[in-house]
Design a protein around this motif. Structure first.
Motif, PDB file in Angstrom:
ATOM      1  N   ILE A  43      53.546  93.480  -6.431  1.00 19.11           N
ATOM      2  CA  ILE A  43      54.647  94.329  -6.886  1.00 19.11           C
ATOM      3  C   ILE A  43      55.973  93.586  -6.762  1.00 19.11           C
ATOM      4  O   ILE A  43      56.814  93.628  -7.671  1.00 19.11           O
ATOM      5  CB  ILE A  43      54.686  95.646  -6.086  1.00 19.11           C
ATOM      6  N   GLU A  44      56.156  92.883  -5.629  1.00 23.27           N
ATOM      7  CA  GLU A  44      57.383  92.104  -5.427  1.00 23.27           C
ATOM      8  C   GLU A  44      57.570  91.074  -6.537  1.00 23.27           C
ATOM      9  O   GLU A  44      58.672  90.920  -7.082  1.00 23.27           O
ATOM     10  CB  GLU A  44      57.327  91.384  -4.068  1.00 23.27           C
ATOM     11  N   VAL A  45      56.495  90.383  -6.891  1.00 28.32           N
ATOM     12  CA  VAL A  45      56.557  89.353  -7.940  1.00 28.32           C
ATOM     13  C   VAL A  45      56.950  89.975  -9.271  1.00 28.32           C
ATOM     14  O   VAL A  45      57.790  89.443 -10.006  1.00 28.32           O
ATOM     15  CB  VAL A  45      55.205  88.613  -8.069  1.00 28.32           C
TER      16      VAL A  45
ATOM     17  N   GLU B 291      48.687  94.072   1.729  1.00 31.67           N
ATOM     18  CA  GLU B 291      49.722  93.044   1.647  1.00 31.67           C
ATOM     19  C   GLU B 291      49.719  92.373   0.280  1.00 31.67           C
ATOM     20  O   GLU B 291      50.771  92.059  -0.285  1.00 31.67           O
ATOM     21  CB  GLU B 291      49.530  92.003   2.755  1.00 31.67           C
ATOM     22  N   ARG B 292      48.519  92.161  -0.253  1.00 33.27           N
ATOM     23  CA  ARG B 292      48.415  91.533  -1.569  1.00 33.27           C
ATOM     24  C   ARG B 292      49.044  92.432  -2.644  1.00 33.27           C
ATOM     25  O   ARG B 292      49.747  91.955  -3.537  1.00 33.27           O
ATOM     26  CB  ARG B 292      46.950  91.267  -1.905  1.00 33.27           C
TER      27      ARG B 292
ATOM     28  N   VAL C 113      60.044  97.442  -1.467  1.00 36.53           N
ATOM     29  CA  VAL C 113      58.601  97.675  -1.427  1.00 36.53           C
ATOM     30  C   VAL C 113      58.235  97.896   0.031  1.00 36.53           C
ATOM     31  O   VAL C 113      58.443  97.020   0.879  1.00 36.53           O
ATOM     32  CB  VAL C 113      57.821  96.477  -2.001  1.00 36.53           C
ATOM     33  N   ILE C 114      57.709  99.087   0.338  1.00 37.10           N
ATOM     34  CA  ILE C 114      57.455  99.458   1.730  1.00 37.10           C
ATOM     35  C   ILE C 114      55.992  99.852   1.910  1.00 37.10           C
ATOM     36  O   ILE C 114      55.469 100.699   1.182  1.00 37.10           O
ATOM     37  CB  ILE C 114      58.353 100.634   2.155  1.00 37.10           C
ATOM     38  N   ASN C 115      55.325  99.214   2.859  1.00 41.58           N
ATOM     39  CA  ASN C 115      53.944  99.574   3.187  1.00 41.58           C
ATOM     40  C   ASN C 115      53.952 100.754   4.153  1.00 41.58           C
ATOM     41  O   ASN C 115      54.606 100.703   5.197  1.00 41.58           O
ATOM     42  CB  ASN C 115      53.220  98.390   3.829  1.00 41.58           C
TER      43      ASN C 115
ATOM     44  N   ILE D 170      47.523  96.974 -11.955  1.00 35.10           N
ATOM     45  CA  ILE D 170      48.968  96.821 -11.858  1.00 35.10           C
ATOM     46  C   ILE D 170      49.499  96.189 -13.130  1.00 35.10           C
ATOM     47  O   ILE D 170      50.519  96.586 -13.666  1.00 35.10           O
ATOM     48  CB  ILE D 170      49.354  95.962 -10.629  1.00 35.10           C
ATOM     49  N   GLN D 171      48.774  95.186 -13.640  1.00 39.00           N
ATOM     50  CA  GLN D 171      49.188  94.549 -14.885  1.00 39.00           C
ATOM     51  C   GLN D 171      49.165  95.559 -16.029  1.00 39.00           C
ATOM     52  O   GLN D 171      50.044  95.555 -16.894  1.00 39.00           O
ATOM     53  CB  GLN D 171      48.248  93.371 -15.213  1.00 39.00           C
TER      54      GLN D 171
END
Length: 312
Positions: free
Chosen positions: A203-205, A197-198, A219-221, A172-173
């Motif tokens: 992504i939210e951060v 969830e992590r 952001v939707i799981n 992600i980074q």
């Protein structure tokens, strides 16, 4: 086949034929699209992107089926990698959407990138317009996968969905720069896996860190395979559309996209003009001069453009 009449009557074969002409760079396709350009702008264009294996095709398939339940017509453009041998699409996402392919309200087309940066060739833009003229309510563009050049999708789509999966970790980074900024909605697919969830939290951060507008991407799981929470994803698409329609957001985005496309077409026409006017000798001559330091690349480019524009 009268492509013009067929296109306006909703003949899928006529639309498919016109798309083929556009892919082959046929001038007749440009003429027909130009003639009916005033009929475009009705379809909602949704970009689906994300890393390979994230389940983009499944997400597209499920969203299309939900829209068909609402009696909306759906066009799907599956942009696949180009075969180095035939120049055609390798994967052929239509194989994964067999049940949709028989639906008269769905138009699926697999297209090759043909080496275009960002995975979007000029033919993709043409195909969007053809499907729009044909009468599709929604047009999905499913791209090859994530890369720094994949940001091209934002120049065409009204809403961009980034499909992610758990377990990306440091990846992600790695994809943050230039990629996280283009998503209007983030779907964490395969959320029945450990670490979902992590991933969503990470992504939210990053969204909070990179936020530059008043719009906060959701952001939707989801678990697209089981059709779990895909309806929430469709709701998020509608919410983003309402945001675009607020004030002048939609007009600004569209005008920026049009400006980018016009500049891109100018570049293509200049290159094509050089090729069609047998200016290869001129280019080779300039290459030699630049190599021998008799002239710089900037002056060489200007000289070539002037000679081409004057027809010399």
């Amino acid at each position: 086949m009268d492509i013009r009449a067929g296109l306006l009557k909703g003949d899928k074969r006529a639309a498919a034929r016109l798309i083929t002409l556009a892919e082959n760079g046929d001038e007749d396709a440009v003429k027909i699209i130009s003639e009916y350009y005033h009929l475009t702008g009705k379809a909602r264009i949704i970009g689906i992107t994300g890393p390979p294996g994230a389940g983009k095709s499944t997400v597209t398939d499920k969203l299309a089926k939900l829209l068909r339940q609402q009696n909306k017509t759906v066009g799907i453009i599956a942009v696949d990698p180009t075969s180095p041998f035939t120049g055609g699409a390798i994967l052929g996402d239509r194989v994964r959407m067999n049940d949709l392919s028989t639906d008269q309200g769905v138009f699926i087309r697999s297209m090759a990138t043909r080496g275009a940066l960002g995975g979007l060739s000029k033919a993709v833009h043409d195909t969007v317009r053809i499907m729009d003229i044909y009468g599709m309510d929604y047009i999905f563009i499913e791209t090859v996968g994530v890369g720094q050049s994949e940001v091209d999708i934002v120049k065409l789509a009204d809403t961009v969905i980034m499909v992610m999966v758990p377990g990306l970790g440091d990846d992600i980074q790695a994809i943050k720069a230039g990629i996280m900024e283009i998503g209007d909605i983030f779907a964490v697919n395969k959320s029945d896996r450990e670490g979902a969830e992590r991933t969503a939290t990470e992504i939210e951060v990053m969204l909070d860190f990179n936020r530059t507008t008043d719009f906060r991407p959701k952001v939707i799981n989801i678990v697209a395979r089981d059709n779990d929470r895909v309806d929430k994803l469709l709701e998020a698409i509608e919410e983003h559309w309402h945001y675009l329609c607020k004030d002048s957001n939609y007009q600004i985005r569209k005008k920026n996209n049009i400006e980018t496309e016009i500049i891109s077409l100018i570049n293509q026409y200049v290159v094509k003009s050089i090729q069609n006017n047998n200016q290869s000798n001129l280019v080779h001559t300039m290459v030699e001069k630049v190599f021998d330091k008799k002239i710089d690349p900037y002056s060489a480019a200007i000289d070539i453009l002037q000679k081409v524009s004057l027809g010399k």
